[in-house]
Design an enzyme around this catalytic site. Structure first.
Site, PDB file in Angstrom:
ATOM      1  N   ASP A   1      -6.938   4.475  -4.596  1.00 18.47           N
ATOM      2  CA  ASP A   1      -7.590   4.370  -3.282  1.00 18.47           C
ATOM      3  C   ASP A   1      -8.180   5.767  -3.037  1.00 18.47           C
ATOM      4  O   ASP A   1      -8.421   6.501  -4.009  1.00 18.47           O
ATOM      5  CB  ASP A   1      -6.579   3.954  -2.199  1.00 18.47           C
ATOM      6  CG  ASP A   1      -7.242   3.580  -0.873  1.00 18.47           C
ATOM      7  OD1 ASP A   1      -7.792   2.475  -0.766  1.00 18.47           O
ATOM      8  OD2 ASP A   1      -7.237   4.402   0.072  1.00 18.47           O
TER       9      ASP A   1
ATOM     10  N   LYS B   1       0.864  -1.185   0.000  1.00 18.63           N
ATOM     11  CA  LYS B   1       0.000   0.000   0.000  1.00 18.63           C
ATOM     12  C   LYS B   1       0.899   1.233   0.000  1.00 18.63           C
ATOM     13  O   LYS B   1       2.049   1.158   0.444  1.00 18.63           O
ATOM     14  CB  LYS B   1      -0.874   0.013   1.258  1.00 18.63           C
ATOM     15  CG  LYS B   1      -2.090   0.892   1.144  1.00 18.63           C
ATOM     16  CD  LYS B   1      -3.242   0.205   0.452  1.00 18.63           C
ATOM     17  CE  LYS B   1      -4.380   1.186   0.201  1.00 18.63           C
ATOM     18  NZ  LYS B   1      -5.587   0.501  -0.323  1.00 18.63           N
TER      19      LYS B   1
END
Ligand code: NDP
Length: 451
Positions: A167, A127
């Site tokens: 995201d 991430k």
């Protein structure tokens, strides 16, 4: 409760990662589920396997300088946490939001590792992101930021190494600017280095819709276990970004009625059912706020807006709740209100949106609860389908891609349900998701030796 054999693992995580409450929360939840696994399989305690799963393989933090429209130099911080590559290249989104820090990226990367394992696809977990706030920035500013961000990130990623996606705050526009800079720096058209690309240069059909649709598919399967469905049900979806909008779309197609959506400024209630086309126009075309909905929908005060801080979207009575904004947005108090109002099921579109207290309240009340790492896995699964299409230089139809997504979500549902049953906790999807994800990662790590 954490098994006493796993307590030292948590103690070490707390001690080595001070000031990272979200990361602590995510690790604690998984370790709480693993007591039942090590009771059956004590060999998982060997070779510090669980300690290694809790330690990212690599963490990159970098400076991102860029010039704003006034000619001023701005500095942001960039992150990429490459958490676990036992199952495949690191895979996980980039978040641009002022709240981003290393602890938040670590919690997301840790969750991503188990989520990606649950999809059954060959992808590891990672991430990244930045504390850059795209809100109110011009297109030119967003492009210059993305180019500067990629100027450092490009050396750490690649089709076989690490494949970022979107995201919060990162959609098709930002992915386009980052892919453009990657291509320019490497002089390679390596389409599989990023997912969430637009259709005309290597994107996959149904990727935009995948996370929201996937959560609706998961809930559909979960409701069916109790002979229920979305048909005629009142649904509340928090957020109004990518995940929320496409959750609304699929729920409506299943016959559910979405009566409230939100953003960080507050929430809007429309008991007549949210007008999806209007919501899309406000969010995707005008880049406006949900409060604009009230004026634009007209029809004699059919909708009303409640400002953030003066109430919670979870005060709106509903049958199904789909928290799809951000972490810890649904508190214990919210959960009690939802239970009092008779909520049947909760499906997490966002990552870790319910606090541990909220989850406990739902489970004790017998509310069907689908944790994010299972319910929102449709996004990353479809990203893996985008990688497949890029690798084979192919492009599939919407129907074919959505068909794969639907099958994957039903399989994830069944895996979580059967794992929970196998470990003596039928109906506990949190336990099922954590254990099924863990076992797949753990088996791969054992096979690869101590690395
Ligand atoms: P978007 O940026 O498209 O939308 C985020 C939405 O949530 C916006 O409405 C935003 O409101 C709201 N929001 C964000 N932060 C806050 C906050 N601190 N308080 C209140 N509202 C907030 O992001 P996505 O829809 O892509 O992501 C939403 C969630 O889903 C995140 O948790 C993400 O990690 C998760 N997720 C996303 C996937 C994807 O494919 N995109 C895949 C799997 C999970 P505002 O505009 O006012 O900030």
């Amino acid at each position: 409760m954490i098994d006493e054999k796993l307590q030292p693992v948590l103690d070490q995580v707390l001690q080595r990662n001070p000031g990272e409450p979200e990361f602590h929360q995510a690790v604690r939840e998984v370790l709480e589920s693993l007591g039942r696994v090590i009771a059956k399989r004590p060999d998982y305690l060997n070779h510090a396997l669980i300690e290694r799963i809790c330690e990212p393989e690599r963490q990159i933090i970098f400076r991102v300088p860029w010039v704003d429209d006034q000619g001023q130099v701005q500095i942001n911080r960039g992150f990429r946490v490459q958490f676990n590559s036992a199952l495949g290249p690191y895979k996980g989104g980039l978040r641009f939001h002022p709240s981003v820090n290393v602890g938040i990226i670590k919690f997301l990367g840790f969750e991503q590792t188990f989520k990606n394992a649950l999809t059954g696809m060959p992808i590891g977990g990672g991430k990244g992101g930045s504390d850059f706030n795209p809100r109110g920035r011009s297109d030119g500013e967003v492009m210059r930021f993305c180019q500067s961000f990629m100027t450092e990130l490009y050396r750490h990623i690649g089709e076989y190494t690490d494949v970022p996606a979107g995201d919060i705050g990162v959609g098709a526009r930002e992915i386009g600017y980052m892919f453009g800079q990657y291509k320019r720096l490497t002089n390679r058209y390596e389409a599989g280095v990023l997912t969430g690309k637009a259709l005309f240069y290597g994107g996959s059909r149904a990727r935009t819709e995948a996370t929201g649709y996937g959560n609706a598919y998961f809930l559909q399967a979960m409701l069916a276990t109790k002979g229920q469905s979305f048909d005629g049900r009142k649904v509340v979806v928090s957020g109004s970004g990518n995940v929320a909008v496409y959750s609304v779309e699929k729920v409506q197609s299943f016959g559910g009625k979405v009566i409230a959506v939100s953003d960080s400024s507050g929430y809007v209630v429309d008991e007549g059912g949210v007008d999806l086309e209007l919501l899309k126009e406000i969010k995707e075309v005008r880049r406006g706020r949900v409060s604009d909905y009230v004026q634009l929908v007209g029809a004699g005060g059919r909708a009303h807006f409640v400002e953030a801080g003066t109430g919670s979207i979870w005060d709106v009575p509903c049958d199904v709740a789909m928290p799809s904004a951000t972490q810890n947005e649904l508190t214990g108090k919210d959960a009690r209100t939802l239970v009092t109002n008779g909520v049947l099921a909760v499906g997490e579109g966002a990552n870790m949106p319910s606090t541990p207290e909220a989850i406990r309240i739902f489970q004790e009340a017998g509310v069907m609860f689908a944790p994010g790492k299972a319910a929102n896995a449709g996004g990353v699964a479809t990203s893996a389908l985008e990688m497949q299409q890029n690798a084979s230089r192919d492009s599939w139809s919407f129907e074919q891609t959505e068909g794969r997504l639907s099958k994957i979500m039903h399989t994830i549902h069944d895996t979580c349900a059967s794992t929970a049953e196998e470990y003596g906790a039928p109906g506990d999807y949190v336990l099922g998701a954590n254990i099924a994800g863990f076992v797949r990662v753990a088996e791969a790590m054992r096979a690869l030796g101590v690395i």
